[in-house]
Design a protein around this motif. Sequence first.
Motif, short mmCIF file in Angstrom:
data_model
loop_
_atom_site.label_atom_id
_atom_site.label_comp_id
_atom_site.label_asym_id
_atom_site.label_seq_id
_atom_site.Cartn_x
_atom_site.Cartn_y
_atom_site.Cartn_z
N ILE A 89 0.90 -1.18 -0.41
CA ILE A 89 0.17 0.58 0.04
C ILE A 89 1.28 1.33 0.06
N LYS A 90 0.95 2.10 -1.09
CA LYS A 90 1.34 3.35 -1.06
C LYS A 90 -0.01 4.60 -1.25
N ILE A 91 1.37 5.64 -0.55
CA ILE A 91 0.33 6.91 -0.08
C ILE A 91 1.73 7.55 -0.66
N ASP A 92 1.03 9.27 -1.67
CA ASP A 92 1.74 9.77 -1.77
C ASP A 92 0.27 10.85 -1.44
N TRP A 93 1.11 11.97 -0.89
CA TRP A 93 -0.19 13.09 -0.03
C TRP A 93 0.50 14.06 -0.13
N ARG A 94 0.40 15.05 -0.51
CA ARG A 94 0.81 16.51 -0.08
C ARG A 94 -0.87 17.36 0.62
#
Length: 125
Positions: A117-122
């Motif tokens: 599970i990969k979460i790329d956030w800003r």
Amino acid sequence: MKNLILIGMLFSLLSTISCTPPNDLKQISGSLIFSEIGTHNFSINAENIEATVTMVGPNNGEIQIFKNIELSSSTNYTAKIEEDMTSKLLNNLVLMYEAKSGGASNNFEGTVSGAYIKIDWRGFD
């Protein structure tokens, strides 16, 4: 007298400028990757969080990509990777998203082929 008035005006202007708090928000970003079997808890310390969530089910299972997801800084999230079952993302223990397994595993206990599970956030600080 003119000099005194000019110095007073200059001092007043400088004190106003220096006491004004900056309204600049800093944009921050990051990535979280979970690839081990188990339950992983996390939260993100930012405001106005927008994320892309990529999930791959265990044993080369289905691939799910969710874009423009709004996350909250006041929420506890849980990423779960279950052997031979699913990869899940939960919001305060309520299921948000999941990716299903590709089938039975012949792997050693405690390992899962390809699940993550990969979460790329800003967001803003």
